[in-house]
Design a protein around this motif. Structure first.
Motif, PDB file in Angstrom:
ATOM      1  N   GLY A  68       0.872  -1.180  -0.011  1.00 36.82           N
ATOM      2  CA  GLY A  68       0.119   0.102  -0.033  1.00 36.82           C
ATOM      3  C   GLY A  68       0.836   1.156   0.017  1.00 36.82           C
ATOM      4  O   GLY A  68       2.126   1.092   0.330  1.00 36.82           O
ATOM      5  N   GLY A  69       0.292   2.352  -0.393  1.00 38.08           N
ATOM      6  CA  GLY A  69       0.920   3.560  -0.586  1.00 38.08           C
ATOM      7  C   GLY A  69       0.305   4.609  -1.176  1.00 38.08           C
ATOM      8  O   GLY A  69      -0.918   4.685  -1.197  1.00 38.08           O
ATOM      9  N   PHE A  70       1.111   5.897  -1.649  1.00 38.01           N
ATOM     10  CA  PHE A  70       0.472   6.879  -2.028  1.00 38.01           C
ATOM     11  C   PHE A  70       1.053   7.304  -3.435  1.00 38.01           C
ATOM     12  O   PHE A  70       2.299   7.062  -3.499  1.00 38.01           O
ATOM     13  N   GLY A  87       5.590   7.689  -6.126  1.00 44.60           N
ATOM     14  CA  GLY A  87       5.223   8.052  -4.687  1.00 44.60           C
ATOM     15  C   GLY A  87       5.939   7.080  -3.874  1.00 44.60           C
ATOM     16  O   GLY A  87       6.969   6.574  -4.260  1.00 44.60           O
ATOM     17  N   ILE A  88       5.486   6.609  -2.554  1.00 44.59           N
ATOM     18  CA  ILE A  88       5.946   5.831  -1.841  1.00 44.59           C
ATOM     19  C   ILE A  88       5.119   4.774  -1.141  1.00 44.59           C
ATOM     20  O   ILE A  88       3.618   4.943  -1.291  1.00 44.59           O
ATOM     21  N   GLY A  89       5.460   3.746  -0.839  1.00 43.37           N
ATOM     22  CA  GLY A  89       4.444   2.633  -0.016  1.00 43.37           C
ATOM     23  C   GLY A  89       5.456   1.672   0.632  1.00 43.37           C
ATOM     24  O   GLY A  89       6.869   1.702   0.877  1.00 43.37           O
ATOM     25  N   LEU A  90       4.857   0.558   1.256  1.00 42.92           N
ATOM     26  CA  LEU A  90       5.495  -0.433   1.744  1.00 42.92           C
ATOM     27  C   LEU A  90       4.826  -1.896   1.258  1.00 42.92           C
ATOM     28  O   LEU A  90       3.728  -1.814   0.844  1.00 42.92           O
ATOM     29  N   SER A  91       5.399  -2.871   1.302  1.00 43.08           N
ATOM     30  CA  SER A  91       5.209  -4.128   0.856  1.00 43.08           C
ATOM     31  C   SER A  91       5.638  -5.215   1.765  1.00 43.08           C
ATOM     32  O   SER A  91       6.733  -4.925   2.384  1.00 43.08           O
ATOM     33  N   SER A 125      10.048 -14.183   4.623  1.00 47.80           N
ATOM     34  CA  SER A 125       9.131 -13.090   4.431  1.00 47.80           C
ATOM     35  C   SER A 125      10.127 -11.722   4.317  1.00 47.80           C
ATOM     36  O   SER A 125      11.066 -11.795   4.783  1.00 47.80           O
ATOM     37  N   LEU A 126       9.494 -10.685   3.569  1.00 45.11           N
ATOM     38  CA  LEU A 126      10.218  -9.714   3.393  1.00 45.11           C
ATOM     39  C   LEU A 126       9.623  -8.261   3.472  1.00 45.11           C
ATOM     40  O   LEU A 126       8.186  -8.225   2.916  1.00 45.11           O
ATOM     41  N   LEU A 127       9.925  -7.225   4.134  1.00 45.65           N
ATOM     42  CA  LEU A 127       9.179  -6.137   4.316  1.00 45.65           C
ATOM     43  C   LEU A 127      10.180  -5.032   3.602  1.00 45.65           C
ATOM     44  O   LEU A 127      11.183  -4.993   3.870  1.00 45.65           O
ATOM     45  N   THR A 128       9.299  -4.140   2.558  1.00 45.55           N
ATOM     46  CA  THR A 128      10.287  -3.241   1.773  1.00 45.55           C
ATOM     47  C   THR A 128       9.722  -2.093   1.756  1.00 45.55           C
ATOM     48  O   THR A 128       8.437  -1.862   1.839  1.00 45.55           O
ATOM     49  N   PHE A 129      10.511  -0.975   1.690  1.00 44.13           N
ATOM     50  CA  PHE A 129       9.913   0.517   1.185  1.00 44.13           C
ATOM     51  C   PHE A 129      10.095   0.552  -0.187  1.00 44.13           C
ATOM     52  O   PHE A 129      11.174   0.554  -0.606  1.00 44.13           O
ATOM     53  N   ASP A 130       8.847   0.832  -0.712  1.00 40.93           N
ATOM     54  CA  ASP A 130       8.735   1.057  -1.992  1.00 40.93           C
ATOM     55  C   ASP A 130       8.793   2.491  -2.588  1.00 40.93           C
ATOM     56  O   ASP A 130       8.328   3.352  -2.132  1.00 40.93           O
ATOM     57  N   VAL A 131       9.336   2.674  -3.893  1.00 40.98           N
ATOM     58  CA  VAL A 131       9.238   3.938  -4.563  1.00 40.98           C
ATOM     59  C   VAL A 131       8.729   3.480  -6.061  1.00 40.98           C
ATOM     60  O   VAL A 131       9.628   3.111  -6.746  1.00 40.98           O
ATOM     61  N   PRO A 132       7.507   3.475  -6.433  1.00 41.22           N
ATOM     62  CA  PRO A 132       7.071   3.306  -7.781  1.00 41.22           C
ATOM     63  C   PRO A 132       7.268   4.543  -8.675  1.00 41.22           C
ATOM     64  O   PRO A 132       6.765   5.645  -8.182  1.00 41.22           O
ATOM     65  N   VAL A 133       7.559   4.294  -9.915  1.00 38.89           N
ATOM     66  CA  VAL A 133       7.526   5.438 -10.810  1.00 38.89           C
ATOM     67  C   VAL A 133       6.900   4.631 -12.093  1.00 38.89           C
ATOM     68  O   VAL A 133       7.228   3.570 -12.599  1.00 38.89           O
ATOM     69  N   GLU A 134       5.680   5.310 -12.501  1.00 37.34           N
ATOM     70  CA  GLU A 134       4.778   4.673 -13.407  1.00 37.34           C
ATOM     71  C   GLU A 134       4.331   5.775 -14.717  1.00 37.34           C
ATOM     72  O   GLU A 134       4.180   6.777 -14.564  1.00 37.34           O
ATOM     73  N   PHE A 135       4.208   5.074 -15.914  1.00 38.36           N
ATOM     74  CA  PHE A 135       3.549   5.927 -16.833  1.00 38.36           C
ATOM     75  C   PHE A 135       2.128   5.579 -16.946  1.00 38.36           C
ATOM     76  O   PHE A 135       1.663   4.050 -16.879  1.00 38.36           O
ATOM     77  N   ARG A 136       1.144   6.599 -17.359  1.00 37.12           N
ATOM     78  CA  ARG A 136      -0.421   6.241 -17.058  1.00 37.12           C
ATOM     79  C   ARG A 136      -1.024   6.633 -18.265  1.00 37.12           C
ATOM     80  O   ARG A 136      -0.723   7.679 -18.890  1.00 37.12           O
ATOM     81  N   TRP A 137      -1.834   5.479 -18.596  1.00 38.30           N
ATOM     82  CA  TRP A 137      -2.813   5.951 -19.670  1.00 38.30           C
ATOM     83  C   TRP A 137      -4.344   5.816 -19.229  1.00 38.30           C
ATOM     84  O   TRP A 137      -4.426   4.612 -18.457  1.00 38.30           O
ATOM     85  N   ARG A 138      -5.349   6.476 -19.354  1.00 38.90           N
ATOM     86  CA  ARG A 138      -6.671   6.455 -18.887  1.00 38.90           C
ATOM     87  C   ARG A 138      -7.471   7.003 -19.726  1.00 38.90           C
ATOM     88  O   ARG A 138      -7.410   8.055 -20.528  1.00 38.90           O
TER      89      ARG A 138
END
Length: 233
Positions: A68-70, A87-91, A125-138
């Protein structure tokens, strides 16, 4: 009688005049934001498996994951149907399989558990801090938040915590802080669907382990996760 008629005509005229000069009805003005952003909280539930597995490795139970994240939306065209987001998140990811991870004198040992060995649990089990970077079409518009989407990108993850657990007839072994895991992980992902619920696939581009071996052969296992991702404004 004449006085009565005069008063009646005066009051009638005054009433009509008052109605004509009454304040107009106020209608609330709804402001439409044509410069909207699809800033979103996200939450994903995944089924986790492994790619590039060594010979003999297989899953033992259902392996699940949660993240989850923003995400901050940055449109790049006039109609705001194409955007870049970050954004940022956790997995948190579980992998149930038959890879034994034990320790001896600060050394981690890896092997495939024989089929005749009885055990109730074996996973890492793994707990990570995430930084997703994405291209969006909608197909979004400023009038509706219900639309079709295809989002794809790269997720960079930093390992915050790891745990390996084996629970067998001889007792329970637990290992944390395994330095053989690669602290920096990254992978490609894609999500697609309509409105809130979307299908999600993630594939790790680098191995989970950086210095683990079985019988002198490097472990090159990569994460491969399938699931559903929810976007919430």
């Amino acid at each position: 009688m004449r006085l009565f008629i005069s008063c009646f005509l005066f009051l009638s005229f005054f009433s009509v005049f008052a109605q004509e000069n009454s304040a107009p009805e106020l209608v609330p003005i709804v402001k439409v934001d044509s410069l909207y952003r699809e800033d979103q909280f996200y939450f994903a539930v995944t089924y986790n498996t492994l790619a590039n597995k060594p010979s003999g490795l297989s899953k033992s139970k259902f392996s699940s994951g949660f993240s989850g994240g923003f995400l901050r939306d940055m449109p790049i065209n006039k109609s705001r149907t194409v955007a870049i987001a970050s954004g940022i998140g956790l997995s948190y990811s579980n992998y149930n399989q038959n890879l034994s991870i034990t320790s001896s004198s600060d050394t981690r040992l890896y092997s495939i558990i024989d089929s005749d060995v009885n055990y109730s649990k074996n996973k890492f089990s793994l707990l990570t801090f995430d930084v997703p970077v994405e291209f969006r079409w909608r197909t979004s518009t400023f009038e509706s938040h219900k639309f079709w989407r295809i989002y794809t990108g790269i997720k960079f993850s930093y390992l915050l915590y790891d745990k390996s657990v084996f629970n067998g007839s001889g007792g329970k072994d637990k290992i944390t802080g395994n330095s053989d895991f690669d602290k920096l992980q990254y992978g490609a992902y894609i999500s697609s669907g309509y409105n809130t619920i979307n299908l999600y696939v993630y594939y790790g581009l680098n191995p989970l382990f950086k210095s683990a071996q079985i019988d002198g052969e490097d472990l090159k296992m990569k994460a491969l996760n399938f699931g559903i991702i929810f976007y919430i404004l």
